[in-house]
Design an enzyme around this catalytic site. Structure first.
Site, PDB file in Angstrom:
ATOM      1  CG  HIS A 143      -4.397   0.101   4.728  1.00 31.90           C
ATOM      2  ND1 HIS A 143      -5.063  -0.941   5.333  1.00 31.90           N
ATOM      3  CD2 HIS A 143      -5.063   0.345   3.570  1.00 31.90           C
ATOM      4  CE1 HIS A 143      -6.075  -1.320   4.576  1.00 31.90           C
ATOM      5  NE2 HIS A 143      -6.108  -0.551   3.511  1.00 31.90           N
ATOM      6  NE  ARG A 144       3.022   1.154   8.882  1.00 36.97           N
ATOM      7  CZ  ARG A 144       4.012   1.824   9.471  1.00 36.97           C
ATOM      8  NH1 ARG A 144       5.283   1.539   9.178  1.00 36.97           N
ATOM      9  NH2 ARG A 144       3.738   2.750  10.376  1.00 36.97           N
TER      10      ARG A 144
END
Length: 431
Positions: free
Chosen positions: A404-405
């Site tokens: 998700h980064r």
């Protein structure tokens, strides 16, 4: 002059390895290109070739030794001429001393007991304050059972005391501590049974030493779950059209000896979907984001020692027949431990298929430093809406794990939609 043979770095990230097997012995003559040893890295066992020509003078690291640091001298090599000259020089030394012994009385010539006297203090030297060489496990077992390590002869590298040395020494050495402190023996027993620090609760078990690959898997997946924020997205995909196309392709390719698997087609589908949604063909790198222009798919392959991910390079532009042939070759060499580092290190995304085990759905752990992995479940007959009517179709569940980064949920959803569309309409990915 002797040439030092050092533990090689067989990949850019290799820091240590295990000397799995020596293919030569002391006294063997070798030339450049001859195989010297098999080195086990964290992912494969590779053969180590000689660079220089000469005679193996000494082997300094025994086969089976783990954790040998890159650059450690593991053997020495001498030029054949020097090898022959060295014994002659050694032979002349005693003859040079012989004339000195002639004028002296015979008793002085018999100073041979002196080395024996030196050998006795050498064995007792560790008890005078020097640190006894012993493995951590051997120290714990010795402490638990009351053994004096200075009385144990080590059989490990450089005389190091290992577990096997204690087992042979226990019957003789344990009697004195047992007589002096009989109550200590029962307390020490459980500690000896669980040397790893775990508790066995008296359950019969076997302690199996971790391979280099298993240690690496444990380290990397722990790092992934601790440092990478995973987001999981699942879609159900109808397989009927893909299965029909596979059957047709295999019929046309039978003369070439090629048989496509469902996995081959899914590799192609993932690669093409990454080309269609390039926002997911990325990698998080601190304060930068790497955007790849090529789709290199790492494919999880189970082997006896663990899991390895050989890479289909540029899978998005390759035909499915080429992908199939390449995958079969990589998987076979992976099981034999013969992959080159560049064949399993890298990749822009991964695919893990557990459908052959009947697993309906699972969430895979991201293979760092990649930013996504596609987990494939089993295809099975399910109730399914076909043309607005309830019917039965062959359906599989696919779950994408995303970093998700680097990848937003919306972009991950676009990739899953593209993957589903390609699998359900497989001709579109072959165009």
């Amino acid at each position: 002059m002797a040439i030092n043979i050092q533990m090689p770095a067989l990949s850019p990230t290799m820091e240590e390895g295990s000397l799995a097997k020596w293919l030569v012995k002391e006294g063997d003559t070798v030339k450049s290109g001859d195989l010297l040893a098999e080195i086990e890295t964290d992912k494969a066992t590779m053969e180590f070739e000689a660079v220089d020509e000469g005679v193996i003078a000494s082997i300094l690291v025994a086969e089976g030794t783990d954790g040998v640091k890159v650059g450690t001298v593991i053997a020495t090599l001498t030029v054949e001429g020097e090898e022959a000259a060295a014994p002659a020089a050694k032979a002349e030394a005693p003859q040079a001393e012989a004339p000195k012994a002639d004028p002296t009385p015979a008793p002085k010539a018999e100073v041979t007991p002196a080395p024996k006297a030196d050998a006795v203090p050498a064995k007792a030297a560790p008890s005078d304050g020097e640190r006894v060489k012993a493995s951590p496990l051997a120290r714990r077992l010795a402490q638990a059972s009351g053994l004096d390590l200075t009385s144990v002869q080590g059989s490990g590298p450089n005389g190091r005391i290992v577990k096997a040395d204690l087992e042979s020494a226990k019957p003789a050495a344990q009697s004195a501590p047992a007589a002096a402190a009989p109550s200590a023996a029962p307390v020490a027993q459980p500690a000896a049974q669980a040397p790893s620090g775990g508790q066995d609760f008296g359950i019969p078990h076997e302690a199996v030493k971790l391979s280099g690959m298993r240690k690496t898997i444990a380290r990397r997946l722990t790092e992934s779950k601790q440092t990478v924020p995973h987001i999981y997205l699942t879609v159900d995909i109808r397989l009927d059209n893909l299965l029909k196309l596979r059957e047709q392709l295999n019929a046309s390719l039978s003369g070439r000896g090629i048989k496509l698997s469902v996995n081959d087609l899914l590799i192609k589908a993932l690669a093409v979907s990454l080309l269609q949604v390039p926002e997911c063909n990325v990698q998080f790198a601190g304060d930068t984001l790497l955007k790849f222009q090529r789709t290199d798919i790492s494919v999880a392959v189970s082997i006896p020692s663990g899991l390895i991910t050989p890479i289909i390079t540029d899978a998005g532009t390759k035909g499915v027949a080429a992908i199939s042939a390449e995958m079969k070759d990589l998987a076979a060499r992976a099981k034999d431990g013969k992959l080159k580092p560049e064949e399993y290190q890298g990749g822009t995304a991964s695919l893990s298929n557990m459908g052959m085990f009947g697993i309906k759905q699972f969430e895979a752990v991201i293979n760092p430093p990649q930013a996504m992995i596609m987990a494939i479940g089993a295809g099975e007959k399910r109730p399914y809406i076909v043309d607005d009517a309830l019917g039965v179709a062959t359906v599989m569940s696919a779950t994408g794990s995303f970093d998700h980064r680097a990848i937003d949920g919306a972009d991950g959803a676009k990739l899953m939609k593209a993957f589903k569309a390609l699998v359900e309409n497989p001709l579109s990915m072959l165009a």
